[in-house]
Write an enzyme that holds these catalytic residues in place. Sequence first.
Site, short mmCIF file in Angstrom:
data_model
loop_
_atom_site.label_atom_id
_atom_site.label_comp_id
_atom_site.label_asym_id
_atom_site.label_seq_id
_atom_site.Cartn_x
_atom_site.Cartn_y
_atom_site.Cartn_z
N HIS A 1 46.45 38.24 31.21
CA HIS A 1 47.02 37.93 32.45
C HIS A 1 48.46 37.50 32.37
O HIS A 1 48.85 37.02 31.56
CB HIS A 1 46.10 37.05 32.83
CG HIS A 1 46.18 36.77 34.29
ND1 HIS A 1 47.32 35.83 34.90
CD2 HIS A 1 45.50 37.14 35.33
CE1 HIS A 1 47.27 36.14 36.21
NE2 HIS A 1 46.16 36.69 36.77
N ASN B 1 39.17 35.55 39.33
CA ASN B 1 39.53 34.69 38.35
C ASN B 1 40.20 33.42 38.93
O ASN B 1 40.82 33.21 39.58
CB ASN B 1 40.87 35.35 38.03
CG ASN B 1 41.75 34.66 36.86
OD1 ASN B 1 41.34 33.53 36.46
ND2 ASN B 1 43.09 35.08 36.79
N LYS C 1 41.29 30.83 37.53
CA LYS C 1 42.45 30.07 36.57
C LYS C 1 42.11 28.79 36.34
O LYS C 1 41.05 28.34 36.07
CB LYS C 1 43.72 30.29 37.72
CG LYS C 1 43.73 31.80 38.15
CD LYS C 1 45.24 31.87 38.83
CE LYS C 1 45.16 33.43 39.04
NZ LYS C 1 46.47 33.79 39.76
N GLU D 1 48.11 44.40 38.34
CA GLU D 1 48.55 43.30 38.96
C GLU D 1 49.95 42.95 38.90
O GLU D 1 50.59 42.57 37.95
CB GLU D 1 47.74 41.89 38.33
CG GLU D 1 46.37 41.92 38.25
CD GLU D 1 45.76 40.58 38.31
OE1 GLU D 1 44.95 40.21 39.25
OE2 GLU D 1 46.09 39.70 37.26
N GLY E 1 49.34 35.60 43.84
CA GLY E 1 49.62 34.13 44.43
C GLY E 1 50.83 34.04 45.41
O GLY E 1 51.11 32.74 45.97
N GLU F 1 49.83 35.37 33.49
CA GLU F 1 50.22 33.88 33.50
C GLU F 1 49.91 33.70 32.14
O GLU F 1 50.76 32.79 31.42
CB GLU F 1 49.50 33.22 34.41
CG GLU F 1 49.50 33.11 35.83
CD GLU F 1 48.57 32.87 36.80
OE1 GLU F 1 47.51 32.56 36.46
OE2 GLU F 1 48.80 33.57 37.82
N SER G 1 47.18 38.70 45.36
CA SER G 1 47.03 38.41 46.81
C SER G 1 45.88 39.42 47.64
O SER G 1 46.20 39.53 48.74
CB SER G 1 48.36 38.65 47.47
OG SER G 1 49.22 37.47 46.95
P1 PGA Z 1 46.02 35.93 43.42
O1 PGA Z 1 45.89 36.15 42.12
O2 PGA Z 1 44.68 36.72 44.29
O3 PGA Z 1 45.76 34.45 43.80
O4 PGA Z 1 47.23 36.51 43.99
C1 PGA Z 1 45.43 37.23 41.26
C2 PGA Z 1 45.19 37.19 39.98
O5 PGA Z 1 45.87 36.43 39.18
O6 PGA Z 1 44.35 37.75 39.38
#
Ligand code: PGA
Length: 251
Positions: free
Chosen positions: A98, A12, A14, A168, A174, A100, A213
């Site tokens: 997601h 992803n 983003k 997640e 992140g 976010e 992560s």
């Molecule tokens: P990340 O994000 O691997 O940067 O922690 C995972 C995600 O949001 O799918």
Amino acid sequence: MSSGIKPIVAGNWKMNGILQSSDQFEAMCDGAGNLGEHVDLMICPPATLIGLFSKMANGKSVGVGAQDCHTAELGAHTGDLSALMLKDAGAGAVIVGHSERRADHGEDDALVNEKARAAWSANLPAIICVGETETERKSGQELEVVGKQLSASIPDGATPDNTIIAYEPVWAIGTGMTPTAADVETMHTFIRKEMTDRFGAHGAGFRLLYGGSVKPANAAELMAVPNVNGALVGGASLKASDFLGIAGVYA
Ligand code: PGA
């Protein structure tokens, strides 16, 4: 590494990626070799790059997906994109729910459920995301929270062909922090049971991804957890070497 289910590693991107970033995507396509025999690979770039990447991916073993879709197929929704449009541009799946999107745009389970159905209407599988916040985990509510998200976000009619579930934990996204393998196992065992309780025999076939992560250094341990059928990768999916390093655990 579980149960005859073909895993998938999805990246992803983003809100990252401009034309220049196609170098990394090209390196992924070229570097995937025969990995696609063992694991499905997919990159979900910003929508601006879906058309280009899907042309670049033609004949390669890396698929292209989208990060979100509107609930409607068309209409007066300035700035939004429908699943039909994303499919038309070359997307082969769409992420919905997601954390976010849930946090930045106030998306709730009912909307996520509607978006998943919109994806299906365009013949796109939905990658439906769930996960608890740090406060929820600290107060021991993670199974209850994820259980509620699963039941409300996943529409009736979900099958292993039209739906992938991504667990997640919000606090792991992140941040460089991950749950222990034992904690991931507890959650994924729980999710599997929720799916079989609700969808019967189908429940055993859903791909359950871990996200948050994931990096080349921790991928082997996380992907070896029972009922983990791949990963949803954010930051580490921006670089071909990292993305292929993660997917390479399935080689
Ligand atoms: P990340 O994000 O691997 O940067 O922690 C995972 C995600 O949001 O799918």
